[in-house]
Motif scaffolding. Structure first.
Motif, mmCIF file in Angstrom:
data_model
loop_
_atom_site.group_PDB
_atom_site.id
_atom_site.type_symbol
_atom_site.label_atom_id
_atom_site.label_comp_id
_atom_site.label_asym_id
_atom_site.label_seq_id
_atom_site.Cartn_x
_atom_site.Cartn_y
_atom_site.Cartn_z
ATOM 1 N N ILE A 335 37.133 38.070 37.438
ATOM 2 C CA ILE A 335 37.117 37.139 38.579
ATOM 3 C C ILE A 335 38.530 36.962 39.135
ATOM 4 O O ILE A 335 38.753 36.984 40.356
ATOM 5 N N SER A 337 41.016 39.008 39.058
ATOM 6 C CA SER A 337 41.465 40.207 39.766
ATOM 7 C C SER A 337 40.931 40.237 41.194
ATOM 8 O O SER A 337 41.627 40.680 42.122
ATOM 9 N N VAL A 338 39.700 39.758 41.392
ATOM 10 C CA VAL A 338 39.129 39.699 42.736
ATOM 11 C C VAL A 338 39.957 38.765 43.615
ATOM 12 O O VAL A 338 40.272 39.082 44.781
ATOM 13 N N ILE A 341 43.288 40.418 44.514
ATOM 14 C CA ILE A 341 43.098 41.379 45.607
ATOM 15 C C ILE A 341 43.018 40.651 46.941
ATOM 16 O O ILE A 341 43.652 41.053 47.931
ATOM 17 N N ALA A 342 42.234 39.566 46.997
ATOM 18 C CA ALA A 342 42.110 38.787 48.234
ATOM 19 C C ALA A 342 43.457 38.228 48.674
ATOM 20 O O ALA A 342 43.789 38.229 49.873
ATOM 21 N N GLY A 374 43.800 33.515 41.069
ATOM 22 C CA GLY A 374 43.786 34.698 40.222
ATOM 23 C C GLY A 374 44.657 34.538 38.996
ATOM 24 O O GLY A 374 44.264 34.893 37.877
ATOM 25 N N ALA A 437 43.444 46.186 42.167
ATOM 26 C CA ALA A 437 42.140 46.844 42.051
ATOM 27 C C ALA A 437 42.064 47.694 40.781
ATOM 28 O O ALA A 437 41.016 47.768 40.136
ATOM 29 N N LEU A 440 41.294 45.351 38.076
ATOM 30 C CA LEU A 440 39.883 44.951 38.148
ATOM 31 C C LEU A 440 38.982 46.003 37.498
ATOM 32 O O LEU A 440 38.139 45.683 36.645
#
Length: 461
Positions: A335, A337-338, A341-342, A374, A437, A440
């Motif tokens: 979660i 890592s998402v 990235i955002a 994050g 990514a 992730l």
């Protein structure tokens, strides 16, 4: 005579009646404040170092007077300007996460953690004051690297020893300890950063040195309220450890595999102190009502967001856990890592939409907010994962290995940061999105294929 000898009943005093500091032992208050002073000094350096080099020290009229700088430039391949600053920053910030391994070894084998910690504090203070002399710049960095190594690993271990094994206050004690760290990260840019950018660089570095001396004096005064020292007795024989099982060795291999993955996943967060600050200084709209804010205040924004999101994420999972099953460590890291990235994509958007003017703070603030969510899912959780994987015989060693991820991340940041001056800014931040990514995907694969075998995680393949 050691403190333990002077106060033989110290261990018996570690009971639930000792609530002199916010319901905790008095020693916790001292240790939290001392750690806060050390982190203030460290993050003062983190905040000012790249800006100081790019805007002042590495300019030709100043660089010529720095002892050893030409040799270092040659060692790095003759680079100059912002790439040179990035390389120095990367080596400095990576080595401060490598030397604590040696500091722990010195404390365990020879000096004990108190003498080692005091030596580290003194050497750090000397390093900060050497920053006042431009010619001694590299010697100052060397002193700080050695000082942090001697100090960092030998203070947190004392927190747990303030409590008996069955004392439920232990977990909250570490939360209080880390609150002191976060307060220091917020304060360092506001105080040292503002003094360095607005008054004079040496004022910022000098303030960090003064705060470090205050912390060192307080630590010495706190002796009677601290746990007994761990200085080994002369001629003491080493105790034999239990042999490692095949499962233990598989866990060690998993930990060693996770270290480079963590280093790559942390890249965007660690870049905040390097090329991001140079970018912000050059391109962010920081002038309001005729007053230009110090660029270092972006670190305070980040630290405030990190502090807030750590608390918010913890509270969210307390609420969520009462209704559904809370994600395990790897689930939370996925979660996180998402969100990382955002956050990185916000920097891409800021660069892509800049046009001919300055960049407004909407996209940068969104980056700090999302990246901090994050961070809250990855950093504290990853340490818990490493300790969960650690075989009993190697628990302390695995914690030391964990910090090698920060060594690797900062070393990579030093290299990648050199690309900032020659790469399109959108591509530069897209690369950082790609590294998040990679983290992730690696965390997903680890959870799917290795978690059940190593830890018996339900839901793993």
């Amino acid at each position: 005579m050691t403190i333990a000898e002077a106060t033989p009943d110290f261990e018996e005093g570690m009971d639930r009646a000792d609530r002199a500091f916010l319901g905790h032992p008095k020693g916790l208050g001292y240790l939290a404040f001392v750690e806060g002073c050390e982190r203030f000094s460290y993050y003062s350096m983190q905040t000012l170092l790249v800006l100081y080099m790019v805007k002042y020290l590495l300019l030709p009229e100043h660089a010529s007077g720095v002892f050893g700088l030409e040799w270092l430039r040659g060692w790095y391949g003759g680079i100059d300007g912002q790439p040179f600053a990035s390389k120095i920053f990367g080596d400095y910030t990576s080595l401060v996460y490598l030397t604590p391994i040696a500091g722990g070894f010195i404390a365990d084998r020879w000096l004990g953690r108190r003498a080692t910690l005091i030596a580290g504090g003194l050497i750090m203070a000397i390093g900060h004051f050497l920053m006042a002399f431009e010619g001694a710049f590299l010697f100052a960095l060397l002193a700080l690297i050695v000082g942090v190594g001697l100090f960092k690993g030998n203070i947190a271990s004392q927190v747990g020893e303030l409590y008996k094994p069955d004392d439920l206050r232990r977990a909250m004690a570490f939360q209080i300890f880390y609150i002191a760290i976060n307060v220091s990260v917020i304060a360092a840019p506001l105080i040292s950063g503002t003094l360095g950018e607005k008054v004079g660089w040496h004022w910022g570095f000098g303030t960090a040195g003064v705060v470090m001396v205050i912390g060192l004096i307080l630590y010495i005064m706190a002796g009677p309220w601290l746990p007994a020292d761990n200085r080994p007795a002369k001629g003491a024989a080493a105790t034999a450890s239990e042999p490692m099982s095949r499962q233990d060795w598989l866990r060690v291999i998993a930990v060693l595999t996770l270290v480079p993955v963590m280093a790559i996943a942390l890249l965007t967060n660690q870049e905040i102190f390097n090329a991001y600050l140079v970018w912000a200084d050059q391109h962010f709209q920081l002038t309001f009502f005729g007053e230009t804010l110090p660029t270092s205040w972006m670190i305070t924004i980040d630290a405030t967001a990190s502090f807030s999101m750590l608390a918010a994420v913890a509270a969210f999972y307390v609420w969520y856990g009462k209704r559904r099953r809370e994600p395990d460590e790897l689930g939370k890291m996925i979660i996180g890592s998402v969100f990382t990235i955002a956050g990185g994509l916000c920097l891409v958007m800021a660069a892509a939409t800049q046009g001919d003017g300055k960049i407004g703070l909407f996209w940068p603030v969104m980056f700090h907010l999302l990246n901090s969510i994050g961070f809250a899912h990855i950093l504290p959780v990853s340490l818990a994962l490493f300790t969960k994987l650690a075989p009993k015989a190697l628990n302390a060693t695995i914690v030391g290995i964990y910090y090698l991820a920060f060594f690797g991340a900062n070393k990579i940041v030093g290299e990648v940061g050199t690309w900032y001056s020659s790469m399109p800014t959108t591509s530069f931040w897209l690369f950082h999105v790609a590294t998040a990514a990679v983290g992730l995907v690696a965390f997903i694969l680890f959870k799917l294929f290795l978690a059940k075998r190593l830890m018996g995680e339900p839901g793993a393949a």
